[in-house]
Design a protein around this motif. Structure first.
Motif, short mmCIF file in Angstrom:
data_model
loop_
_atom_site.label_atom_id
_atom_site.label_comp_id
_atom_site.label_asym_id
_atom_site.label_seq_id
_atom_site.Cartn_x
_atom_site.Cartn_y
_atom_site.Cartn_z
N PHE A 68 1.03 -20.95 0.08
CA PHE A 68 1.09 -19.56 0.53
C PHE A 68 0.27 -19.38 1.80
O PHE A 68 0.70 -18.71 2.75
CB PHE A 68 0.59 -18.64 -0.58
N GLY A 69 -0.91 -19.98 1.82
CA GLY A 69 -1.74 -19.91 3.02
C GLY A 69 -1.08 -20.57 4.21
O GLY A 69 -1.12 -20.06 5.33
N LEU A 72 1.74 -18.27 5.47
CA LEU A 72 1.27 -17.12 6.25
C LEU A 72 0.63 -17.55 7.57
O LEU A 72 0.57 -16.76 8.52
CB LEU A 72 0.27 -16.30 5.43
N MET A 214 -4.10 -16.36 -4.71
CA MET A 214 -3.10 -16.03 -3.69
C MET A 214 -3.68 -15.06 -2.66
O MET A 214 -3.39 -15.17 -1.46
CB MET A 214 -1.86 -15.43 -4.35
N LEU A 215 -4.52 -14.13 -3.09
CA LEU A 215 -5.15 -13.21 -2.15
C LEU A 215 -6.13 -13.94 -1.23
O LEU A 215 -6.16 -13.70 -0.02
CB LEU A 215 -5.88 -12.10 -2.91
N ALA A 218 -4.13 -15.96 1.21
CA ALA A 218 -3.48 -15.10 2.20
C ALA A 218 -4.45 -14.71 3.30
O ALA A 218 -4.10 -14.72 4.49
CB ALA A 218 -2.93 -13.84 1.52
N LEU A 222 -3.79 -15.71 7.22
CA LEU A 222 -3.64 -14.69 8.26
C LEU A 222 -4.69 -14.85 9.36
O LEU A 222 -4.41 -14.57 10.53
CB LEU A 222 -3.72 -13.30 7.62
#
Length: 234
Positions: A68-69, A72, A214-215, A218, A222
């Protein structure tokens, strides 16, 4: 398909060796027992081994939060992300299933524990949900800062696997008593689902070990996407 197979094998290895160290050697007594440091190195060295074993094929994410990282940060496609996550969860389930087969053949019996993550009364250091969430989010953020940093253009990539593995080791040394350390939704899902009969609370608490990592991932992704943490050569 090669990438999915690599991610499956890598995640299976992480769960089998990392969680296996916790429930087989970590709960033993006498000269065969290990402590938090031993468990931490089992997880870290599993990452090192797979980074050099499958890194050239899939990048050795073996963790939905890592993927996920990376997504993003703009370094992989959405379709690859979905494929990676499927392979990672299946690999974690396979690793937990293999570990369950081994433990079920123990003469003295088996409690059903597979190194499930958790928090609260009766779980390791008995930390609360706030401590668990903060640790998992922040630790995953820092883990991704290392991963995205050592794999960006201009970084000494030949040492990436070692740096990532040692970072995961440090995270475990600090966090095992808090949550057992996830920073990896697949690592939490596999043992929780396969060992649900022996520890149903682990399934109920899975939401934290999916959401917090996941947060954290993320936020790191970003920051690299924005260029704030990217090297000038990228």
């Amino acid at each position: 398909m090669k990438k999915m197979i690599a991610e499956f094998i890598g995640t299976m290895t992480l769960v089998l060796f990392g969680c296996g160290a916790a429930v087989i050697a970590g709960m033993g007594t006498g000269p065969t027992a290990i402590d938090i440091l031993g468990i931490a190195f089992a997880f870290g060295l599993s990452i090192v081994a797979m980074a050099y074993g499958i890194g050239m094929i899939s990048g050795c994410h073996i963790n939905p939060a890592v993927s996920f990282g990376v997504l993003l940060a703009g370094r992989m496609s959405l379709s690859d992300f979905i494929r990676y996550v499927i392979a990672q969860i299946l690999g974690a389930l396979a690793g937990a299933a293999i570990l369950a087969v081994i433990l079920s053949d123990k003469a003295g019996g088996w409690s059903g524990g597979l190194g499930q993550n958790g928090w609260g009364a009766g779980y390791l250091g008995e930390y609360g949900v706030t401590a668990a969430f903060v640790f998992e989010a922040v630790a995953t953020f820092l883990f991704l800062v290392c991963i995205l940093g050592v794999t960006q253009k201009g970084a000494p990539s030949q040492f990436a696997g070692l740096a990532i593995g040692l970072t995961l080791t440090a995270i475990h040394i600090v966090g095992i008593n808090v949550t057992g350390v996830s920073v990896n939704p697949a690592r939490s899902i596999g043992p929780a689902i396969v060992g649900a009969g022996g520890n149903p609370a682990a399934v109920a608490q899975l939401w934290l070990f999916i959401l917090a990592p996941m947060l954290g991932a993320a936020a790191a992704g970003l920051l690299f996407k924005s260029g704030i943490l990217s090297a000038d050569t990228e």
